[in-house]
Design an enzyme around this catalytic site. Sequence first.
Site, PDB file in Angstrom:
ATOM      1  CG  ASN A  37       6.642   2.981   4.677  1.00  0.00           C
ATOM      2  OD1 ASN A  37       6.436   3.192   3.496  1.00  0.00           O
ATOM      3  ND2 ASN A  37       5.783   3.297   5.610  1.00  0.00           N
TER       4      ASN A  37
ATOM      5  CB  CYS B 125       8.664  11.019   0.534  1.00  0.00           C
ATOM      6  SG  CYS B 125       7.834  12.579   0.748  1.00  0.00           S
TER       7      CYS B 125
ATOM      8  NE  ARG C 251      -1.169   2.578   2.806  1.00  0.00           N
ATOM      9  CZ  ARG C 251      -0.634   3.708   3.271  1.00  0.00           C
ATOM     10  NH1 ARG C 251      -0.473   4.750   2.468  1.00  0.00           N
ATOM     11  NH2 ARG C 251      -0.226   3.792   4.517  1.00  0.00           N
ATOM     12  CG  ASP C 252       3.086   4.322   3.059  1.00  0.00           C
ATOM     13  OD1 ASP C 252       3.013   5.193   2.181  1.00  0.00           O
ATOM     14  OD2 ASP C 252       3.383   4.582   4.241  1.00  0.00           O
TER      15      ASP C 252
ATOM     16  CG  HIS D 250       7.419   7.145   6.020  1.00  0.00           C
ATOM     17  ND1 HIS D 250       7.374   6.998   4.651  1.00  0.00           N
ATOM     18  CD2 HIS D 250       6.170   6.852   6.458  1.00  0.00           C
ATOM     19  CE1 HIS D 250       6.154   6.642   4.286  1.00  0.00           C
ATOM     20  NE2 HIS D 250       5.395   6.544   5.357  1.00  0.00           N
TER      21      HIS D 250
ATOM     22  CG  HIS E 193       2.770   4.637   9.122  1.00  0.00           C
ATOM     23  ND1 HIS E 193       2.463   3.534   8.353  1.00  0.00           N
ATOM     24  CD2 HIS E 193       3.162   5.600   8.243  1.00  0.00           C
ATOM     25  CE1 HIS E 193       2.650   3.832   7.081  1.00  0.00           C
ATOM     26  NE2 HIS E 193       3.078   5.076   6.986  1.00  0.00           N
TER      27      HIS E 193
HETATM   28 ZN    ZN Z   1       3.304   6.255   5.237  1.00  0.00          ZN
END
Ligand code: ZN
Length: 330
Positions: free
Chosen positions: A252, A243, A18-19, A212, A210
Amino acid sequence: MTAPRMPGKITVRDVAMRDGVQNLKRILPTDLKVELIEGMADAGIQRIEATSFMNPKAVPNTADADEVMRRIRRKPGVRYEALVANLRGAKRAIEAGCDGVQQVISLTDVHNRANVNRSVKQSLEEMKQIAGVVRGAGILFCGAISLATGCPYTGRVPEESVYDLAGKYVDLGVDEIFLCDSMGMGDPARMGRMVGDIRRRWPETSLVVHIHNTRGMGLANAFASMQAGAATLDASLGGLGGCPFAPGASGNVSTEDLVHMLWLMEIETGVDLDALRVLAGKLAEALDTPLFSAVHQAGKSFEKSPVPARLLVGEDERTIQDVDGLAERV
Ligand code: ZN
């Protein structure tokens, strides 16, 4: 400084599909996503953010969300979760059989508009409806606080605004709060403080951190969060997830780097690190770019390299033992 209170067990939740994929320029094939999700479950990852139900025009890499959810072989005991930004996404996620839905809201209006095309107030209004349908479906409902450390447009974000949004989530009945260092601007002091404050204020609501690694503080932030009592941490296979605001930056914190650190610290994860490394290798092969994963690049600690042949001349037993001892020490 309070005495460390490290948990004996950590749940590592993987968000690569996902991310990790959402900012990739290339579209990852659905077959590979299914293979990696199944592989991570087999490797012992018990919570997997398998996809997001977003507008495919905005996030082309999860346009196959329904197909991914339909095709994955479900392993008993593993939760397959998804991120959503609105009610439509939440309904799709429920229909697709997700075990948990996470709604994300950014702390600043400007970023929330950029991310989900709504003001924070509008997202919170919609959250009431989302909470209703998700909880009605009997699955986990989570509220994610994005930009909990800083915003790419407005800079520093006050810690009190994080608690303000967390309180609103709790009032709306979330099962879990996600504290998201979305831009990798968090430092260990702040992350530890925020984790501790949230746990003190809402001890009945579980917390996921969460993380990064955009600015290289990922594992330090994981450590500080655990020390403050966080028991579930997000990470991404291969450190996938660059990013868009920081070209070339890592994404991440890598799942294998986090699992590796926890293995060295003798904190239980239930995850097979070697199996994860094989999966990271498959991902690297498919992407044809280096991964932001230290363990993928350097291997596990204490893995022995072959002793150079010149040191083995004559098969002198003592020399071999000395070299072996040296290899153990360095
Ligand atoms: Zn994230």
